[in-house]
Design an enzyme around this catalytic site. Sequence first.
Site, PDB file in Angstrom:
ATOM      1  N   LYS A  24      -3.582  74.882 -23.226  1.00  0.00           N
ATOM      2  CA  LYS A  24      -2.273  75.374 -22.771  1.00  0.00           C
ATOM      3  C   LYS A  24      -1.426  74.225 -22.234  1.00  0.00           C
ATOM      4  CE  LYS A  24      -0.911  76.417 -18.890  1.00  0.00           C
ATOM      5  NZ  LYS A  24      -0.843  76.788 -17.474  1.00  0.00           N
ATOM      6  N   ASP A  81       0.124  81.215 -21.360  1.00  0.00           N
ATOM      7  CA  ASP A  81      -0.190  81.246 -19.932  1.00  0.00           C
ATOM      8  C   ASP A  81      -0.299  82.710 -19.500  1.00  0.00           C
ATOM      9  OD1 ASP A  81       2.353  82.239 -19.817  1.00  0.00           O
ATOM     10  OD2 ASP A  81       3.108  80.781 -18.379  1.00  0.00           O
TER      11      ASP A  81
END
Length: 208
Positions: free
Chosen positions: A117, A135
């Site tokens: 991420k 996220d």
Amino acid sequence: MMISILLDYLNELYPNAICELKYNKDYELLLAIVMSAQTTDKRVNEVNSILFTRYDSLEKLANAEIKDIEDIIKPIGTYKKKSIFIKEICQRLVNDKIVKLPNNREYLESLPGVGRKTANVFLSVIYNEPAIAVDTHVARVSKRLLLASDDDSPLIIEHKLMKRIPKASWSMVHHQLVFFGRYKCKSIKPDCYNCLLKDYCNYYKKRR
Ligand code: SF4
């Protein structure tokens, strides 16, 4: 739901969605993304205005006392772990003689505390690489809108979104979904009343 309905709505709501983390140097953005786990960008920006002023180079941060980093970033939570990541990342970059962080996912993900991420957000913001970073906001919205299943991992959600969203829109949609999750489709008390996606939303249907 037709994906175009979501994309049109996001474009209408957030035509200029961007990364809200503040930074002056590429490594500052990377550190800010690592620090942003389980807190808000606003808090990260506040502590970083102190951290990056006191330690205004990679070398200075690499040599900083952990205790001093901890004292500065305490308000963002999980600060002990994050302080170690900050120092270790800077030490690696100094040791590897990195002047400009490379457009290289493998290298980025080899740094302490940097996962997929974080690398996705960094590559998309700094290098304009098409990427969808999943996220907590992106995951929640995707599940509520049945773009993903409740037990999907972030990686599976990322692949499901990439399949349905045109590649040229990946980075923008990532920022827009973050904005949507942060300001409208919030974890607690989402603004369903004013949301045009009600008809497609599993969360809304269940709640009724
Ligand atoms: S209806 Fe509510 S829960 Fe569903 S997407 Fe809109 S804001 Fe989110």
